[in-house]
Motif scaffolding. Structure first.
Motif, PDB file in Angstrom:
ATOM      1  N   ARG A  32       0.844  -1.191   0.000  1.00  0.00           N
ATOM      2  CA  ARG A  32       0.000   0.000   0.000  1.00  0.00           C
ATOM      3  C   ARG A  32       0.879   1.242   0.000  1.00  0.00           C
ATOM      4  N   VAL A  33       0.467   2.239  -0.770  1.00  0.00           N
ATOM      5  CA  VAL A  33       1.158   3.522  -0.798  1.00  0.00           C
ATOM      6  C   VAL A  33       0.245   4.570  -0.171  1.00  0.00           C
ATOM      7  N   HIS A  34       0.745   5.225   0.867  1.00  0.00           N
ATOM      8  CA  HIS A  34       0.014   6.324   1.499  1.00  0.00           C
ATOM      9  C   HIS A  34       0.546   7.626   0.908  1.00  0.00           C
ATOM     10  N   TYR A  35      -0.372   8.361   0.286  1.00  0.00           N
ATOM     11  CA  TYR A  35       0.050   9.602  -0.371  1.00  0.00           C
ATOM     12  C   TYR A  35      -1.087  10.616  -0.324  1.00  0.00           C
ATOM     13  N   ALA A  36      -0.786  11.801   0.153  1.00  0.00           N
ATOM     14  CA  ALA A  36      -1.741  12.926   0.177  1.00  0.00           C
ATOM     15  C   ALA A  36      -3.083  12.530   0.781  1.00  0.00           C
ATOM     16  N   GLY A  37      -3.035  11.770   1.888  1.00  0.00           N
ATOM     17  CA  GLY A  37      -4.248  11.420   2.597  1.00  0.00           C
ATOM     18  C   GLY A  37      -5.024  10.260   2.015  1.00  0.00           C
ATOM     19  N   ARG A  38      -4.511   9.629   0.962  1.00  0.00           N
ATOM     20  CA  ARG A  38      -5.187   8.490   0.349  1.00  0.00           C
ATOM     21  C   ARG A  38      -4.290   7.257   0.375  1.00  0.00           C
ATOM     22  N   VAL A  39      -4.903   6.095   0.193  1.00  0.00           N
ATOM     23  CA  VAL A  39      -4.173   4.828   0.177  1.00  0.00           C
ATOM     24  C   VAL A  39      -4.382   4.164  -1.179  1.00  0.00           C
ATOM     25  N   TYR A  40      -3.288   3.744  -1.805  1.00  0.00           N
ATOM     26  CA  TYR A  40      -3.330   3.128  -3.130  1.00  0.00           C
ATOM     27  C   TYR A  40      -2.750   1.713  -3.036  1.00  0.00           C
ATOM     28  N   ASP A  41      -3.478   0.738  -3.576  1.00  0.00           N
ATOM     29  CA  ASP A  41      -2.966  -0.628  -3.622  1.00  0.00           C
ATOM     30  C   ASP A  41      -3.247  -1.205  -5.014  1.00  0.00           C
ATOM     31  N   GLY A  42      -3.143  -2.515  -5.143  1.00  0.00           N
ATOM     32  CA  GLY A  42      -3.368  -3.148  -6.436  1.00  0.00           C
ATOM     33  C   GLY A  42      -2.148  -3.158  -7.339  1.00  0.00           C
ATOM     34  N   TRP A  43      -0.968  -2.906  -6.790  1.00  0.00           N
ATOM     35  CA  TRP A  43       0.255  -2.881  -7.590  1.00  0.00           C
ATOM     36  C   TRP A  43       0.586  -4.286  -8.084  1.00  0.00           C
ATOM     37  N   LYS A  44       0.894  -4.395  -9.364  1.00  0.00           N
ATOM     38  CA  LYS A  44       1.168  -5.697  -9.979  1.00  0.00           C
ATOM     39  C   LYS A  44       2.652  -6.029 -10.031  1.00  0.00           C
ATOM     40  N   SER A  45       3.491  -5.001  -9.993  1.00  0.00           N
ATOM     41  CA  SER A  45       4.937  -5.203  -9.999  1.00  0.00           C
ATOM     42  C   SER A  45       5.542  -4.322  -8.896  1.00  0.00           C
ATOM     43  N   VAL A  46       6.447  -4.913  -8.126  1.00  0.00           N
ATOM     44  CA  VAL A  46       7.028  -4.198  -6.983  1.00  0.00           C
ATOM     45  C   VAL A  46       8.521  -4.505  -6.897  1.00  0.00           C
ATOM     46  N   ARG A  47       9.303  -3.475  -6.591  1.00  0.00           N
ATOM     47  CA  ARG A  47      10.704  -3.685  -6.222  1.00  0.00           C
ATOM     48  C   ARG A  47      11.067  -2.648  -5.174  1.00  0.00           C
ATOM     49  N   ILE A  48      11.555  -3.126  -4.033  1.00  0.00           N
ATOM     50  CA  ILE A  48      11.978  -2.259  -2.940  1.00  0.00           C
ATOM     51  C   ILE A  48      13.386  -2.670  -2.554  1.00  0.00           C
ATOM     52  N   ASP A  49      14.326  -1.743  -2.654  1.00  0.00           N
ATOM     53  CA  ASP A  49      15.738  -2.008  -2.346  1.00  0.00           C
ATOM     54  C   ASP A  49      16.159  -1.222  -1.113  1.00  0.00           C
TER      55      ASP A  49
END
Length: 387
Positions: A10-27
């Motif tokens: 989940r991405v929290h940005y400007a008071g909203r939450v976004y999910d449903g990401w199909k590709s992810v990379r976190i380093d």
């Protein structure tokens, strides 16, 4: 709880939450000062156009379920589409990226020769100027703890600093015009056992290698290792390391003795004669030269054993995420490793092939500046023995 739900990104940005990401990379890693994330989602036209809410330069937080993994600035939002779909990418880096990319306020102030009024618009994380228009930022410090100097360097960018170990005795430090904040910080800690990295809240951490504790799972060939690799590159290893230095004269050390300090260390793992001579920067000492030679020997020998492993999923059997700076036991007969290692980098990935974690590991001794084991390092007040 299903595997999918406990690893929902989940991405929290400007008071909203976004999910449903199909590709992810976190380093994230202890050898980098700013962790990074890259997420991607594809919509069928006309689709959800809420991605247009994301703005480069905006502050976002990335969570995996309830675990915060990154707080940082959105660096880019590439978007593309065709007749059938829209593809959105969201890329960003930890708040500490400003330390990596930008110069110390003091260096810029000194170069401009200004009275300070141009700093009225320099802002920290609270959007309030952290360097007043009437103050003159420092360009140098004398007899001050390295940790305090680093805090002063990071403060104009709104970055807090956590120190997990000894940052060394009081020191003198001058900012070099044009160098980044990160480069200035690295100069301050190069002779300590600390590494400059970040945490999930986007603040700077001066971390002791391995200080995150022991991993709950070992990496074992035939059990949880999907893939493993190592370069075993010996091109940067030498049989003897000699470090030369100088110091100001004292009642005990003066003349040629002060001007010709030397320390050396031998790597028994290099069969043929290979000499590496290095110069110790700044005020040196016999012990300092010997310590630097010992570190170079261990660092290069340790990096020879640097390895990379891929495991399934993002979490250990305990449910905890894999994180950098954990100590992990590696048992791998193929690469010849049967020992404790430190995780220097963690890459969490989601793709069509599923969720995987790539772990880069290195022997602990390769990361410690100070001598922690018996070595063959020696010190001398003459350079005559360099062969």
């Amino acid at each position: 709880m299903s595997e999918k739900s406990k690893n929902l990104v989940r991405v929290h940005y400007a008071g909203r939450v976004y999910d449903g990401w199909k590709s992810v990379r976190i380093d994230a890693g202890i050898e980098q000062m700013a962790r990074a994330f890259a997420l991607e989602v594809t919509y069928s036209l006309p689709g959800d156009l809420s991605f247009r809410d994301f703005q480069s330069g905006g502050l976002a937080q990335v969570y995996i379920d309830d675990d915060l993994v990154c707080t940082g600035w959105i660096t880019s939002t590439p978007a593309s589409y065709d007749a059938n779909s829209i593809r959105l990418q969201l890329q960003g880096k930890s708040r500490t990226v400003d330390l990596v990319d930008c110069c110390p306020v003091s260096a810029a102030f000194a170069a401009a020769g200004s009275t300070g009024t141009q700093w009225a618009d320099v802002k920290g994380k609270t959007s309030t100027a952290t360097t007043s228009a009437t103050s003159t930022p420092q360009t140098s410090w004398k007899g001050m703890a390295a940790a305090d100097i680093i805090m002063a360097l990071a403060q104009p960018y709104g970055i807090a600093v956590t120190v997990q170990g000894d940052s060394g005795s009081a020191t003198d430090h001058t900012v070099n015009p044009g160098e980044t904040v990160a480069a200035s910080i690295e100069r301050l800690i190069e002779k300590t056992n600390l590494m400059a990295t970040d945490d999930e809240r986007g603040n700077l951490v001066l971390a002791q290698p391995g200080a995150a504790g022991e991993a709950d799972d070992a990496l074992i060939l035939g059990q949880n290792i999907l893939r493993g690799s190592a370069q075993f590159d010996a091109s940067k290893r030498y049989s003897r390391y000699v470090v030369l230095g100088q110091c100001a004269g004292t009642d005990d050390v003066f003349g040629a003795s002060a001007a010709e300090l030397q320390g050396s260390a031998d790597d028994s793992g290099v069969a043929r004669f290979r000499l590496k001579v290095l110069k110790d920067e700044g005020e040196s000492s016999f012990a300092g030269c010997a310590g630097r030679a010992d570190f170079e020997c261990r660092y290069r020998a340790g990096n020879f054993q640097r390895a990379s492993y891929t495991v399934q999923g993002w979490r250990q059997s305990s449910g905890k995420l894999w994180r950098p700076n954990l100590q992990v036991y590696v048992k791998d007969a193929v690469l010849g490793l049967d020992r404790w290692m430190v995780i220097t980098k963690v890459s969490l990935s989601l793709s069509a092939q599923g969720m995987t974690t790539q772990l880069e590991v290195v022997p602990p001794d390769a990361l410690l500046s100070e001598q922690t084991t018996s070595t063959s390092s020696t010190s001398s007040s003459t350079w005559a023995g360099v062969k």
